[in-house]
Scaffold this active site. Structure first.
Site, PDB file in Angstrom:
ATOM      1  N   CYS A  91       0.842  -1.195   0.000  1.00  0.00           N
ATOM      2  CA  CYS A  91       0.000   0.000   0.000  1.00  0.00           C
ATOM      3  C   CYS A  91       0.879   1.248   0.000  1.00  0.00           C
ATOM      4  O   CYS A  91       1.367   1.676   1.047  1.00  0.00           O
ATOM      5  CB  CYS A  91      -0.917  -0.012   1.227  1.00  0.00           C
TER       6      CYS A  91
ATOM      7  N   CYS B  50      -0.263   4.196   2.010  1.00  0.00           N
ATOM      8  CA  CYS B  50      -0.063   4.094   3.455  1.00  0.00           C
ATOM      9  C   CYS B  50       1.387   4.378   3.823  1.00  0.00           C
ATOM     10  O   CYS B  50       1.670   5.220   4.669  1.00  0.00           O
ATOM     11  CB  CYS B  50      -0.388   2.685   3.946  1.00  0.00           C
ATOM     12  N   ASP B  51       2.283   3.650   3.225  1.00  0.00           N
ATOM     13  CA  ASP B  51       3.644   3.573   3.735  1.00  0.00           C
ATOM     14  C   ASP B  51       4.662   4.315   2.875  1.00  0.00           C
ATOM     15  O   ASP B  51       5.845   4.337   3.204  1.00  0.00           O
ATOM     16  CB  ASP B  51       4.057   2.102   3.866  1.00  0.00           C
TER      17      ASP B  51
END
Lengths: 76, 426
Positions: free
Chosen positions: B252, B255-256
Site C-alpha cells: 500500500c 499508506c507507507d
C-alpha cells in the site's frame, strides 16, 4: 491509558484506526510520521518496521489496524 | 390503549435507565416495512407483560445521538435494559413473536438463556462492503428490502486505500478513494441499509432455501445473498517477501510511501495500480524503479505517458524479482532478466508490490461454482450456481475489474436479487 497513533494522512487504515478509537471515546495522540522524521524514527524503533498505522497503547505496540488487539488492550 | 410509550432521547435516562422494571426499547423509523411488521408483535407482548416490564418506543431517525450511543443501525432494533444497563440480547430486523417472547421472559427472569447468539434476519445479505457491495446495498435498500452488509473490516474495499480515483464518472477526477466509498456508504445507510463492519465471518451455508451466515457473534438469515468480497493483493511468493513485510516490503503505497523520503524504491507490476502508485511514490522517493516481467505495460495509456515523462522513474521490462534481501530491513533485491536468464543484485530501500489480486472466495468453496483461479462463476444476471446467491465485483469471473464495473455488477445483482425475492412475495 496513553494512546499514540503513528499515521500518514493518505493512509486509509490509519483513518479507520483513528475513527475506531474516536468511536470508542479513547483519546489519542495523532502523530503524522510523514511530516515528522524524528517521530517516524521513533515509530520504526518501537515497532521494528515501517508500515502504518502503528498504535501504542501504554507501551503495547500494535502494527496495522488490528481491531481485536485494540479491543483487548483498551478493555484491560 | 397501547402499553408502549413513545419517548425522545431527553427522556431516555429518566424513563429507561432509572426504571425499576426491566425495559424493552424498540428503535423504529417511519416508512419502514419491517417496523410495521414487528411493531404489532411488540404492542401485543407489551399488553401481556406490562406489569413486569416497561415497553418503550424511540424514533431512531429523530434521536440520532441516542441511536448512535447504542449502535442502533437497523430499524427495527429491540434492546433490553435492566438496572440502567443493556441486558441479554439485541434483536434486529424481522423478529417473530416466539423469539421476542422468549427473550422478554428471560429478561424478566433475570437470565439469558433462550438466545445465546444475536440473530439478524434480512431480505438481502451482502458480503463485502466495497463499491460492488455498497451499490447493491443502495439498490436493495431503496427497493425497501431489509438489507444488511457484512464486512470483515471497515467498509471500502480496495478503493479505500487508493489515493485518488481519476476515472469514476461524475466526480472531479481527483476524488480520494476513501471519500468515494464513504459517500457510497452514507448513501446506502440513508436508504436504510444496515452495515455490520468488523465481523469475524466463520461460515456460510447456502444449502437451504434460507441462506445462513455465521459470524463470531451473530447468525444471519436471508433468502438472497450477494457475494461482493472482492480481492486482496497477490503476493510474489519469493524469498524474503514474508520476512520483510512492513520492513521494506509493502502493498500500500498510499499508506507507507511516506517512509521512503529521499530513498530508492522498486515497484513491481505493470497494470494500472503499479503505474499509478509508482507515480505517487515519486512524491517521496528520489528514484522509483518499475520492474515488470513483460515487455510492455497493461495500464491505461494516459497513466503510462505520465510515468514515462517522470524523470524520477526508471523502467525495467522483461525483469522478474527473484528474492528480497536485507538484515533488519530490506537492502536490495535479486532481479532476473527473463530474456537472457541473467540474475543480478540491485540495492533498494523498499519494494511495493502491485501484481494483481487474489479473489476472496475461500469461504464459499464447495457451496458454489468457483473456477481454478478462485473466481466465482455467474450467469449474465450475476446469479451463481446456487439460486438466490449472486456475485458482484472483483470476486466474480470476468475480464474487466474497475470501480465502475464493480458498481455495475452491484446494481445488477441487487435488482436480480429483488426479482428473485418477488417470486416469494417479499
Amino acid at each position: 491509558m496513553k494512546v499514540t497513533v503513528y499515521s500518514t494522512p493518505t493512509c486509509p487504515y490509519c483513518v479507520m484506526a483513528k475513527d475506531y478509537l474516536s468511536e470508542k471515546n479513547i483519546p489519542f495522540e495523532d502523530v503524522d510520521v510523514s511530516a515528522d522524521p524524528a517521530r517516524a524514527r521513533e515509530m520504526i524503533q518501537k515497532s521494528g518496521q515501517r508500515g502504518v498505522p502503528v498504535i501504542d497503547i501504554d507501551g503495547n505496540i500494535i502494527i496495522g489496524f488490528d481491531r481485536s488487539r485494540i479491543d483487548e488492550l483498551i478493555n484491560q | 390503549m397501547s402499553k408502549v410509550i413513545e419517548i425522545s432521547g431527553k427522556e431516555f435516562e429518566s424513563t429507561v435507565l432509572n426504571s425499576g422494571l426491566p425495559v424493552a426499547v424498540i428503535f423504529y423509523s417511519n416508512d419502514c416495512p419491517i417496523c410495521s411488521s414487528v411493531m404489532p408483535v411488540f404492542e401485543r407482548l407489551a399488553s401481556e407483560f406490562c406489569e413486569k416490564m416497561l415497553f418503550v418506543r424511540v424514533n431512531k431517525d429523530q434521536n440520532h445521538e441516542l441511536s448512535k450511543k447504542y449502535h442502533i443501525k437497523a430499524s427495527s432494533t429491540i434492546v433490553f435494559f435492566r438496572n440502567g444497563k443493556e441486558f441479554c440480547k439485541t434483536l434486529s430486523g424481522y423478529t417473530r413473536r416466539p423469539e421476542l417472547k422468549c427473550v422478554i421472559e428471560d429478561v424478566i427472569g433475570n437470565k439469558c438463556e433462550c438466545l445465546e447468539r444475536n440473530k439478524t434476519e434480512c431480505d438481502v445479505l451482502i458480503l463485502g462492503g466495497g463499491p460492488a457491495g455498497l451499490t447493491s446495498a443502495i439498490y436493495a435498500a431503496r427497493s425497501k428490502l431489509f438489507t444488511v452488509v457484512v464486512d470483515d473490516s471497515m467498509v471500502g474495499g480496495q478503493v479505500a486505500s487508493t489515493y485518488q480515483v481519476a476515472n469514476y464518472p461524475g466526480t472531479n477526477g481527483v476524488i480520494r478513494g476513501i471519500d468515494l466509498v464513504n459517500n457510497m456508504k452514507k448513501q446506502a445507510m440513508d436508504f436504510g441499509a444496515q452495515i455490520d463492519d468488523m465481523q469475524d465471518v466463520i461460515q456460510v451455508d447456502f444449502s437451504g432455501e434460507i441462506k445462513k451466515l455465521q459470524t463470531n457473534k451473530t447468525d444471519y438469515y436471508a433468502r438472497s445473498v450477494i457475494i461482493a468480497t472482492g480481492a486482496t493483493p497477490r503476493k510474489l511468493n519469493i524469498e524474503g517477501e514474508e520476512t520483510f513485510a512492513g520492513k521494506g516490503v509493502h502493498y500500500c503505497a498510499t499508506c507507507d510511501g511516506a517512509f521512503y523520503y529521499d530513498a530508492n524504491v522498486i515497484v513491481v507490476g505493470g497494470g494500472d495500480a503499479a503505474v499509478e502508485e509508482a507515480i505517487f511514490l515519486t512524491r517521496f522517493a528520489k528514484k522509483v524503479t518499475v520492474v515488470h516481467r513483460r515487455d510492455h505495460f497493461t495500464a491505461t495509456k494516459s497513466s503510462q505517458e505520465e510515468l514515462l515523462k517522470n524523470p524520477s522513474i526508471e523502467i525495467l521490462f522483461n525483469t522478474e524479482v527473484k528474492a528480497i534481501n536485507g538484515k533488519d530491513f530490506v537492502t536490495g533485491v535479486t532481479l532476473m532478466d527473463n530474456k537472457t536468464n541473467e540474475a543480478y543484485e540491485m540495492d533498494t530501500d523498499g519494494i511495493f508490490i502491485y501484481i494483481g489480486m487474489q479473489p476472496q472466495s475461500n469461504l464459499f468453496k464447495g457451496q458454489i461454482e468457483i473456477d481454478d483461479y478462485g473466481y466465482i462463476i455467474t450467469d449474465e444476471n450475476l446469479q451463481t450456481s446456487v439460486k438466490g446467491v449472486f456475485a458482484a465485483g472483483d470476486v466474480r469471473r470476468k475480464e474487466v475489474r474497475q470501480i465502475t464495473t464493480a458498481v455495475g455488477d452491484g446494481s445488477v445483482a441487487a435488482i436480480m436479487a429483488g426479482r428473485f425475492l418477488a417470486a416469494y412475495g417479499v
